[in-house]
Design a protein around this motif. Structure first.
Motif, PDB file in Angstrom:
ATOM      1  N   GLY A  40      24.240  28.322   6.782  1.00 52.15           N
ATOM      2  CA  GLY A  40      23.536  28.668   5.552  1.00 52.15           C
ATOM      3  C   GLY A  40      23.505  27.533   4.558  1.00 52.15           C
ATOM      4  N   PHE A  41      24.515  26.636   4.634  1.00 52.22           N
ATOM      5  CA  PHE A  41      24.552  25.563   3.650  1.00 52.22           C
ATOM      6  C   PHE A  41      23.347  24.633   3.791  1.00 52.22           C
ATOM      7  N   GLY A  42      23.155  24.084   4.987  1.00 55.34           N
ATOM      8  CA  GLY A  42      22.031  23.176   5.201  1.00 55.34           C
ATOM      9  C   GLY A  42      20.687  23.860   5.061  1.00 55.34           C
ATOM     10  N   LEU A  43      20.639  25.159   5.404  1.00 51.69           N
ATOM     11  CA  LEU A  43      19.376  25.891   5.385  1.00 51.69           C
ATOM     12  C   LEU A  43      18.959  26.284   3.976  1.00 51.69           C
ATOM     13  N   VAL A  44      19.912  26.774   3.202  1.00 51.75           N
ATOM     14  CA  VAL A  44      19.605  27.263   1.854  1.00 51.75           C
ATOM     15  C   VAL A  44      19.707  26.144   0.818  1.00 51.75           C
ATOM     16  N   ALA A  45      20.828  25.419   0.852  1.00 47.01           N
ATOM     17  CA  ALA A  45      21.024  24.362  -0.136  1.00 47.01           C
ATOM     18  C   ALA A  45      20.242  23.102   0.202  1.00 47.01           C
ATOM     19  N   GLY A  46      20.079  22.826   1.503  1.00 46.75           N
ATOM     20  CA  GLY A  46      19.445  21.589   1.939  1.00 46.75           C
ATOM     21  C   GLY A  46      18.087  21.297   1.325  1.00 46.75           C
ATOM     22  N   PRO A  47      17.117  22.226   1.442  1.00 45.39           N
ATOM     23  CA  PRO A  47      15.788  21.953   0.869  1.00 45.39           C
ATOM     24  C   PRO A  47      15.819  21.669  -0.629  1.00 45.39           C
ATOM     25  N   PHE A  88      23.046  13.187   1.934  1.00 47.87           N
ATOM     26  CA  PHE A  88      23.967  13.975   1.114  1.00 47.87           C
ATOM     27  C   PHE A  88      24.231  15.333   1.758  1.00 47.87           C
ATOM     28  N   VAL A  89      23.182  15.964   2.292  1.00 54.05           N
ATOM     29  CA  VAL A  89      23.343  17.253   2.975  1.00 54.05           C
ATOM     30  C   VAL A  89      24.275  17.104   4.172  1.00 54.05           C
ATOM     31  N   ASN A  90      24.126  15.988   4.921  1.00 53.67           N
ATOM     32  CA  ASN A  90      25.025  15.730   6.050  1.00 53.67           C
ATOM     33  C   ASN A  90      26.474  15.629   5.588  1.00 53.67           C
ATOM     34  N   LEU A  91      26.701  14.889   4.501  1.00 51.19           N
ATOM     35  CA  LEU A  91      28.067  14.691   4.001  1.00 51.19           C
ATOM     36  C   LEU A  91      28.655  15.994   3.471  1.00 51.19           C
ATOM     37  N   ALA A  92      27.914  16.676   2.603  1.00 56.61           N
ATOM     38  CA  ALA A  92      28.403  17.941   2.045  1.00 56.61           C
ATOM     39  C   ALA A  92      28.550  18.992   3.136  1.00 56.61           C
ATOM     40  N   GLY A  93      27.627  18.975   4.110  1.00 58.27           N
ATOM     41  CA  GLY A  93      27.708  19.923   5.222  1.00 58.27           C
ATOM     42  C   GLY A  93      28.954  19.700   6.065  1.00 58.27           C
ATOM     43  N   ALA A  98      16.396  16.215   9.805  1.00 55.40           N
ATOM     44  CA  ALA A  98      16.153  17.096   8.656  1.00 55.40           C
ATOM     45  C   ALA A  98      17.413  17.622   7.996  1.00 55.40           C
ATOM     46  N   GLY A  99      18.587  17.227   8.487  1.00 57.68           N
ATOM     47  CA  GLY A  99      19.829  17.691   7.881  1.00 57.68           C
ATOM     48  C   GLY A  99      20.208  19.107   8.262  1.00 57.68           C
ATOM     49  N   ILE A 100      19.565  19.668   9.296  1.00 56.53           N
ATOM     50  CA  ILE A 100      19.894  21.025   9.747  1.00 56.53           C
ATOM     51  C   ILE A 100      20.117  21.026  11.261  1.00 56.53           C
ATOM     52  N   ALA A 132      28.315  12.391  13.101  1.00 51.76           N
ATOM     53  CA  ALA A 132      27.521  11.533  13.979  1.00 51.76           C
ATOM     54  C   ALA A 132      26.214  11.120  13.305  1.00 51.76           C
ATOM     55  N   ALA A 133      25.574  12.054  12.592  1.00 52.75           N
ATOM     56  CA  ALA A 133      24.320  11.748  11.906  1.00 52.75           C
ATOM     57  C   ALA A 133      24.539  10.736  10.784  1.00 52.75           C
ATOM     58  N   ILE A 134      25.623  10.890  10.036  1.00 55.91           N
ATOM     59  CA  ILE A 134      25.932   9.962   8.938  1.00 55.91           C
ATOM     60  C   ILE A 134      26.151   8.549   9.478  1.00 55.91           C
ATOM     61  N   VAL A 135      26.975   8.440  10.510  1.00 59.92           N
ATOM     62  CA  VAL A 135      27.271   7.123  11.089  1.00 59.92           C
ATOM     63  C   VAL A 135      26.008   6.477  11.641  1.00 59.92           C
ATOM     64  N   ALA A 136      25.206   7.266  12.379  1.00 54.58           N
ATOM     65  CA  ALA A 136      23.988   6.720  12.986  1.00 54.58           C
ATOM     66  C   ALA A 136      23.000   6.255  11.930  1.00 54.58           C
TER      67      ALA A 136
END
Length: 251
Positions: A22-29, A43-48, A144-146, A179-183
């Motif tokens: 729900g975090f990436g889906l609701v807060a992400g956009p 930021f979504v990746n880090l907070a997620g 897309a951070g999700i 993994a997404a943050i590092v890449a």
């Protein structure tokens, strides 16, 4: 902007504690709209990742490590190719593709689920569905951070118990986000938003507070209601990503 950011974190985080995502889906956009497409997704990746770690501390006993291993293996493998792809591709086109695929897959999953009744379309130990799901989730995390909606589609088809799902996706989200943050930092030259130290501290407090809100709700929500929330969140994430891509393309 910070107040809206905190509100999005509180709502998304409490939903993640209850339904597993729900975090990436609701807060992400909302975060991407507030911060921007590149820094916002990072930021979504880090907070997620932080959110998944907090929730995992409460649900680790229910994690299905067998499913985790297969899902994460596939998701991590596609991380670098996905980062290379988004470096040159249009973010809007990627979001439209990802959002449309999620919505279409969820519709297909629900139709298949209704037609088959209580029967699974594949064996519980089948590895190919796990690998395909993991690959799509990994791509979605980078682009897309999700990464939740593809796994939600799998859970609907597999009749995965909502509580076991909620526990197992946390280490998946954590691994995918790292993994997404590092890449993206190494391959796509992405950067984190330029926030003051006190703003980062406030965000950290909001993440912890959102878990507290979720704890108040989790014991009062039935498995059936949790499953409905899960399906709704998958649709929200798909349509939000699709809409964000269309807006970006139009602009």
């Amino acid at each position: 902007m910070l107040a809206l950011l905190i509100l999005a974190i509180l709502v998304g985080g409490s939903l993640q504690r209850v339904a597993g995502m729900g975090f990436g889906l609701v807060a992400g956009p909302f975060i991407v709209l507030l911060i921007g497409p590149v820094e916002g997704v990072l930021f979504v990746n880090l907070a997620g990742a932080m959110m998944a770690l907090l929730v995992l501390g409460r649900t680790i006993r229910g994690v299905d490590w067998h499913r985790y291993r297969w899902l994460v293996t596939a998701s991590v493998i596609v991380t670098v190719p996905a980062a290379l792809l988004i470096r040159d591709a249009s973010a809007s086109v990627l979001e439209i593709s990802m959002g449309g695929a999620v919505v279409g897959a969820m519709v297909l999953a629900q139709v298949t689920s209704r037609l088959r009744g209580s029967k699974r379309p594949f064996a519980p130990e089948a590895r190919l569905p796990l690998l395909l799901t993991g690959a799509v989730a990994g791509f979605g995390s980078v682009a897309a951070g999700i990464s939740g909606p593809p796994i939600a589609v799998y859970s609907v088809l597999d009749r995965w118990d909502p509580r076991a799902f909620a526990a197992t996706v946390q280490p998946i989200f954590l691994t995918n986000a790292i993994a997404a943050i590092v890449a993206k930092l190494l391959v796509a030259d992405a950067t984190f938003p330029n926030l003051a130290a006190w703003e980062w501290a406030t965000i950290g407090v909001a993440l912890v507070a959102s878990i507290g809100l979720g704890e108040l709700l989790v014991g009062r929500v039935s498995a059936s209601a949790t499953r409905k929330v899960l399906v709704a969140l998958a649709y929200v994430g798909g349509f939000a990503t699709l809409g964000r891509g269309l807006l970006g393309l139009a602009g």
